[in-house]
Design a protein around this motif. Structure first.
Motif, PDB file in Angstrom:
ATOM      1  N   ARG A 117      -4.567   4.991  -5.151  1.00 36.22           N
ATOM      2  CA  ARG A 117      -3.432   5.798  -5.631  1.00 36.22           C
ATOM      3  C   ARG A 117      -2.467   5.068  -6.556  1.00 36.22           C
ATOM      4  N   TYR A 118      -2.483   3.783  -6.438  1.00 38.71           N
ATOM      5  CA  TYR A 118      -1.622   3.070  -7.447  1.00 38.71           C
ATOM      6  C   TYR A 118      -2.337   1.537  -7.549  1.00 38.71           C
ATOM      7  N   TYR A 124      -2.227   0.375  -3.851  1.00 38.83           N
ATOM      8  CA  TYR A 124      -1.887   1.371  -2.694  1.00 38.83           C
ATOM      9  C   TYR A 124      -3.267   2.258  -2.575  1.00 38.83           C
ATOM     10  N   ALA A 133      -0.606   5.671   3.078  1.00 39.50           N
ATOM     11  CA  ALA A 133      -1.335   4.815   2.253  1.00 39.50           C
ATOM     12  C   ALA A 133      -1.106   3.368   2.680  1.00 39.50           C
ATOM     13  N   VAL A 134      -2.028   2.521   2.101  1.00 41.17           N
ATOM     14  CA  VAL A 134      -1.873   1.206   2.841  1.00 41.17           C
ATOM     15  C   VAL A 134      -2.249   0.296   1.659  1.00 41.17           C
ATOM     16  N   ALA A 135      -1.528  -0.726   1.419  1.00 43.52           N
ATOM     17  CA  ALA A 135      -1.432  -1.781   0.293  1.00 43.52           C
ATOM     18  C   ALA A 135      -2.574  -2.658   0.582  1.00 43.52           C
ATOM     19  N   SER A 138      -3.094  -4.354   4.151  1.00 42.84           N
ATOM     20  CA  SER A 138      -2.019  -4.711   4.788  1.00 42.84           C
ATOM     21  C   SER A 138      -2.023  -4.374   6.191  1.00 42.84           C
ATOM     22  N   LEU A 148       5.024  -5.346  -4.261  1.00 45.58           N
ATOM     23  CA  LEU A 148       5.922  -5.045  -3.346  1.00 45.58           C
ATOM     24  C   LEU A 148       7.019  -5.849  -3.226  1.00 45.58           C
TER      25      LEU A 148
END
Length: 130
Positions: A60-61, A73, A82-84, A95, A115
């Motif tokens: 996503r990013y 993410y 979403a997860v890092a 994460s 982050l």
């Protein structure tokens, strides 16, 4: 009367065949010796995500980290969460993994600015004093 094979002519034909076969072998070896092009960091991260989270996982990013690392993410298509992640050539860490300390250490090592909160307020987000 049957024609007899000339030994010298036979040796010339055999030498030509050996040279041709050697040339074909050298061409095949050279053609296959070139390394395959390396995937970009984004392509590698998508492949790692889909291996770990399933075929509908998506980035996503993302932003480049130190070396060949990529931080960002990721989520699953159709879900808002979403997860890092930190993607390196041989490993991806999330994460929400069971080892959050390892994720933080890798994230601080390869993506120290990721982050992180902005250090100073900017005019777009700050409220003017009355």
């Amino acid at each position: 009367m049957a024609r007899r094979l000339n030994v010298q002519r036979l040796m010339l034909v055999m030498a030509a065949l050996v040279l041709a076969l050697g040339g074909v072998c050298a061409w095949v070896i050279y053609d296959n010796a070139r390394p395959a092009p390396q995937p970009t960091a984004g392509e590698r991260a998508v492949r790692q995500l889909r291996e770990q989270r399933g075929p509908t996982a998506e980035v996503r990013y993302a932003e480049a980290g130190r070396g060949r690392a990529l931080c960002g993410y990721a989520g699953v298509r159709g879900q808002a969460t979403a997860v890092a992640f930190v993607s390196r050539p041989n490993r991806i860490l999330f994460s929400d993994d069971p080892m959050p300390v390892e994720f933080r250490e890798v994230q601080q090592r390869f993506c120290p600015a990721f982050l992180a909160q902005p250090s100073a307020s900017n005019s777009v987000n700050s409220v003017p004093a009355s």
